[in-house]
Design a protein around this motif. Structure first.
Motif, PDB file in Angstrom:
ATOM      1  N   VAL A   1       0.840  -1.202   0.000  1.00 63.52           N
ATOM      2  CA  VAL A   1       0.000   0.000   0.000  1.00 63.52           C
ATOM      3  C   VAL A   1       0.873   1.250   0.000  1.00 63.52           C
ATOM      4  O   VAL A   1       0.621   2.196  -0.754  1.00 63.52           O
ATOM      5  CB  VAL A   1      -0.966   0.013   1.206  1.00 63.52           C
ATOM      6  CG1 VAL A   1      -1.675   1.349   1.335  1.00 63.52           C
ATOM      7  CG2 VAL A   1      -1.979  -1.114   1.092  1.00 63.52           C
ATOM      8  N   VAL A   2       1.888   1.244   0.833  1.00 64.02           N
ATOM      9  CA  VAL A   2       2.764   2.413   0.933  1.00 64.02           C
ATOM     10  C   VAL A   2       3.419   2.718  -0.407  1.00 64.02           C
ATOM     11  O   VAL A   2       3.407   3.856  -0.876  1.00 64.02           O
ATOM     12  CB  VAL A   2       3.806   2.219   2.058  1.00 64.02           C
ATOM     13  CG1 VAL A   2       4.886   3.295   2.017  1.00 64.02           C
ATOM     14  CG2 VAL A   2       3.108   2.225   3.417  1.00 64.02           C
ATOM     15  N   VAL A   3       3.979   1.714  -1.060  1.00 63.37           N
ATOM     16  CA  VAL A   3       4.654   1.966  -2.335  1.00 63.37           C
ATOM     17  C   VAL A   3       3.640   2.317  -3.433  1.00 63.37           C
ATOM     18  O   VAL A   3       3.919   3.168  -4.283  1.00 63.37           O
ATOM     19  CB  VAL A   3       5.581   0.800  -2.754  1.00 63.37           C
ATOM     20  CG1 VAL A   3       4.810  -0.394  -3.273  1.00 63.37           C
ATOM     21  CG2 VAL A   3       6.597   1.261  -3.784  1.00 63.37           C
ATOM     22  N   LEU A   4       2.455   1.724  -3.425  1.00 65.98           N
ATOM     23  CA  LEU A   4       1.448   2.083  -4.430  1.00 65.98           C
ATOM     24  C   LEU A   4       1.002   3.536  -4.255  1.00 65.98           C
ATOM     25  O   LEU A   4       0.852   4.264  -5.239  1.00 65.98           O
ATOM     26  CB  LEU A   4       0.247   1.141  -4.365  1.00 65.98           C
ATOM     27  CG  LEU A   4       0.489  -0.302  -4.792  1.00 65.98           C
ATOM     28  CD1 LEU A   4      -0.779  -1.131  -4.620  1.00 65.98           C
ATOM     29  CD2 LEU A   4       0.987  -0.385  -6.225  1.00 65.98           C
ATOM     30  N   CYS A   5       0.792   3.947  -3.015  1.00 62.63           N
ATOM     31  CA  CYS A   5       0.420   5.348  -2.762  1.00 62.63           C
ATOM     32  C   CYS A   5       1.521   6.291  -3.246  1.00 62.63           C
ATOM     33  O   CYS A   5       1.249   7.294  -3.910  1.00 62.63           O
ATOM     34  CB  CYS A   5       0.150   5.580  -1.284  1.00 62.63           C
ATOM     35  SG  CYS A   5      -1.391   4.878  -0.671  1.00 62.63           S
ATOM     36  N   ALA A   6       2.763   5.953  -2.917  1.00 66.51           N
ATOM     37  CA  ALA A   6       3.887   6.808  -3.292  1.00 66.51           C
ATOM     38  C   ALA A   6       4.055   6.912  -4.802  1.00 66.51           C
ATOM     39  O   ALA A   6       4.461   7.961  -5.318  1.00 66.51           O
ATOM     40  CB  ALA A   6       5.173   6.286  -2.664  1.00 66.51           C
ATOM     41  N   GLN A   7       3.742   5.846  -5.538  1.00 62.10           N
ATOM     42  CA  GLN A   7       4.014   5.799  -6.972  1.00 62.10           C
ATOM     43  C   GLN A   7       2.800   6.071  -7.859  1.00 62.10           C
ATOM     44  O   GLN A   7       2.938   6.112  -9.078  1.00 62.10           O
ATOM     45  CB  GLN A   7       4.607   4.429  -7.336  1.00 62.10           C
ATOM     46  CG  GLN A   7       5.939   4.152  -6.676  1.00 62.10           C
ATOM     47  CD  GLN A   7       7.014   5.146  -7.088  1.00 62.10           C
ATOM     48  OE1 GLN A   7       7.072   5.594  -8.228  1.00 62.10           O
ATOM     49  NE2 GLN A   7       7.858   5.507  -6.145  1.00 62.10           N
ATOM     50  N   HIS A   8       1.610   6.268  -7.293  1.00 62.23           N
ATOM     51  CA  HIS A   8       0.419   6.330  -8.145  1.00 62.23           C
ATOM     52  C   HIS A   8       0.430   7.484  -9.135  1.00 62.23           C
ATOM     53  O   HIS A   8      -0.137   7.373 -10.218  1.00 62.23           O
ATOM     54  CB  HIS A   8      -0.870   6.302  -7.314  1.00 62.23           C
ATOM     55  CG  HIS A   8      -1.300   7.607  -6.733  1.00 62.23           C
ATOM     56  ND1 HIS A   8      -0.817   8.078  -5.527  1.00 62.23           N
ATOM     57  CD2 HIS A   8      -2.186   8.518  -7.176  1.00 62.23           C
ATOM     58  CE1 HIS A   8      -1.403   9.230  -5.252  1.00 62.23           C
ATOM     59  NE2 HIS A   8      -2.235   9.533  -6.242  1.00 62.23           N
ATOM     60  N   MET A   9       1.076   8.577  -8.825  1.00 61.21           N
ATOM     61  CA  MET A   9       1.142   9.690  -9.787  1.00 61.21           C
ATOM     62  C   MET A   9       2.203   9.427 -10.857  1.00 61.21           C
ATOM     63  O   MET A   9       2.003   9.760 -12.019  1.00 61.21           O
ATOM     64  CB  MET A   9       1.433  11.005  -9.059  1.00 61.21           C
ATOM     65  CG  MET A   9       0.317  11.457  -8.146  1.00 61.21           C
ATOM     66  SD  MET A   9      -1.254  11.768  -8.996  1.00 61.21           S
ATOM     67  CE  MET A   9      -0.843  13.204  -9.970  1.00 61.21           C
TER      68      MET A   9
ATOM     69  N   VAL B   1       4.781  -6.179  -4.437  1.00 62.73           N
ATOM     70  CA  VAL B   1       3.755  -5.950  -5.462  1.00 62.73           C
ATOM     71  C   VAL B   1       4.433  -5.819  -6.817  1.00 62.73           C
ATOM     72  O   VAL B   1       5.650  -5.716  -6.908  1.00 62.73           O
ATOM     73  CB  VAL B   1       2.889  -4.691  -5.160  1.00 62.73           C
ATOM     74  CG1 VAL B   1       2.079  -4.877  -3.896  1.00 62.73           C
ATOM     75  CG2 VAL B   1       3.726  -3.437  -5.072  1.00 62.73           C
ATOM     76  N   ASP B   2       3.635  -5.804  -7.865  1.00 67.89           N
ATOM     77  CA  ASP B   2       4.204  -5.648  -9.193  1.00 67.89           C
ATOM     78  C   ASP B   2       3.536  -4.485  -9.920  1.00 67.89           C
ATOM     79  O   ASP B   2       2.586  -3.879  -9.430  1.00 67.89           O
ATOM     80  CB  ASP B   2       4.112  -6.938 -10.009  1.00 67.89           C
ATOM     81  CG  ASP B   2       2.686  -7.411 -10.236  1.00 67.89           C
ATOM     82  OD1 ASP B   2       1.733  -6.617 -10.097  1.00 67.89           O
ATOM     83  OD2 ASP B   2       2.514  -8.586 -10.565  1.00 67.89           O
ATOM     84  N   ARG B   3       4.070  -4.190 -11.089  1.00 66.31           N
ATOM     85  CA  ARG B   3       3.575  -3.058 -11.871  1.00 66.31           C
ATOM     86  C   ARG B   3       2.109  -3.231 -12.248  1.00 66.31           C
ATOM     87  O   ARG B   3       1.358  -2.259 -12.333  1.00 66.31           O
ATOM     88  CB  ARG B   3       4.425  -2.895 -13.122  1.00 66.31           C
ATOM     89  CG  ARG B   3       4.194  -1.556 -13.784  1.00 66.31           C
ATOM     90  CD  ARG B   3       4.920  -1.371 -15.091  1.00 66.31           C
ATOM     91  NE  ARG B   3       6.250  -1.933 -15.148  1.00 66.31           N
ATOM     92  CZ  ARG B   3       6.888  -2.174 -16.306  1.00 66.31           C
ATOM     93  NH1 ARG B   3       6.316  -1.910 -17.447  1.00 66.31           N
ATOM     94  NH2 ARG B   3       8.106  -2.699 -16.294  1.00 66.31           N
ATOM     95  N   ALA B   4       1.664  -4.459 -12.458  1.00 65.51           N
ATOM     96  CA  ALA B   4       0.267  -4.696 -12.828  1.00 65.51           C
ATOM     97  C   ALA B   4      -0.684  -4.176 -11.750  1.00 65.51           C
ATOM     98  O   ALA B   4      -1.711  -3.567 -12.062  1.00 65.51           O
ATOM     99  CB  ALA B   4       0.027  -6.187 -13.079  1.00 65.51           C
ATOM    100  N   LEU B   5      -0.342  -4.375 -10.483  1.00 72.36           N
ATOM    101  CA  LEU B   5      -1.198  -3.891  -9.400  1.00 72.36           C
ATOM    102  C   LEU B   5      -1.190  -2.362  -9.354  1.00 72.36           C
ATOM    103  O   LEU B   5      -2.230  -1.732  -9.138  1.00 72.36           O
ATOM    104  CB  LEU B   5      -0.749  -4.477  -8.057  1.00 72.36           C
ATOM    105  CG  LEU B   5      -1.779  -4.421  -6.934  1.00 72.36           C
ATOM    106  CD1 LEU B   5      -3.063  -5.162  -7.303  1.00 72.36           C
ATOM    107  CD2 LEU B   5      -1.203  -5.008  -5.654  1.00 72.36           C
ATOM    108  N   LEU B   6      -0.043  -1.761  -9.604  1.00 74.28           N
ATOM    109  CA  LEU B   6       0.036  -0.301  -9.673  1.00 74.28           C
ATOM    110  C   LEU B   6      -0.851   0.224 -10.795  1.00 74.28           C
ATOM    111  O   LEU B   6      -1.578   1.207 -10.622  1.00 74.28           O
ATOM    112  CB  LEU B   6       1.489   0.140  -9.873  1.00 74.28           C
ATOM    113  CG  LEU B   6       1.735   1.640 -10.033  1.00 74.28           C
ATOM    114  CD1 LEU B   6       1.267   2.416  -8.810  1.00 74.28           C
ATOM    115  CD2 LEU B   6       3.220   1.898 -10.305  1.00 74.28           C
ATOM    116  N   LEU B   7      -0.818  -0.433 -11.934  1.00 72.65           N
ATOM    117  CA  LEU B   7      -1.645   0.006 -13.062  1.00 72.65           C
ATOM    118  C   LEU B   7      -3.140  -0.161 -12.771  1.00 72.65           C
ATOM    119  O   LEU B   7      -3.961   0.639 -13.233  1.00 72.65           O
ATOM    120  CB  LEU B   7      -1.246  -0.736 -14.330  1.00 72.65           C
ATOM    121  CG  LEU B   7       0.161  -0.383 -14.836  1.00 72.65           C
ATOM    122  CD1 LEU B   7       0.521  -1.251 -16.038  1.00 72.65           C
ATOM    123  CD2 LEU B   7       0.279   1.090 -15.165  1.00 72.65           C
TER     124      LEU B   7
END
Length: 156
Positions: free
Chosen positions: A105-113, A138-144
């Protein structure tokens, strides 16, 4: 002391050009609903589903402290993604969310923009992003998928 509850997001303005749906809470709830639909569509279960839903709920949490109204009424939120990651870290720790979900969650929040412009990344930049994501489980697919949910949370 400023209210840091999710409910306080209703008091945070957004630029109507980018967010016709209104305040940050309205947007957050739309993103969370979109993430639930996306998780069902993708067949996500367990940690991946939990991580996506928490990230959708907290991705703009940092706007509580990083929102400014400029001259002409334009609203900006520079630095909110990193602030969201910091606030998510503290909130998830307080609620005892497991490490695998918490780190993701932390890395997804940080990278979402940043993930909005992946086509502009060099191969080296993509490897660096993928490494950050992998370190958090996590992987890039989840970020996307989070980015897709974020875009779906802009409804007039």
């Amino acid at each position: 002391m400023k209210d840091s509850s999710l409910r306080a997001l209703a008091t945070v303005q957004q630029d109507p050009v980018y967010h016709p749906e209104g305040d940050v809470l309205a947007h957050t709830l739309q993103v969370w609903g979109a993430a639930r639909r996306i998780a069902a569509r993708e067949g996500l279960h367990g940690a991946a589903r939990k991580t996506l839903l928490w990230a959708a709920l907290l991705h703009d949490y940092g706007k509580l402290h990083h929102t400014q109204v400029a001259e002409g009424g334009r609203v900006t939120n520079h630095g909110h993604a990193e602030a969201s990651a910091d606030l998510a870290w503290a909130l998830l720790f307080r609620y005892g969310v497991g490490w695998q979900c918490w780190a993701g969650v932390v890395v997804l929040c940080a990278q979402h923009m940043n993930a909005r412009d992946l086509d502009r990344y060099s191969a080296r930049g993509l490897r660096r992003l993928d490494r950050k994501l992998a370190e958090a489980g996590v992987d890039r697919a989840l970020l996307l998928l989070l980015v897709e949910a974020d875009r779906a949370g802009r409804v007039a």
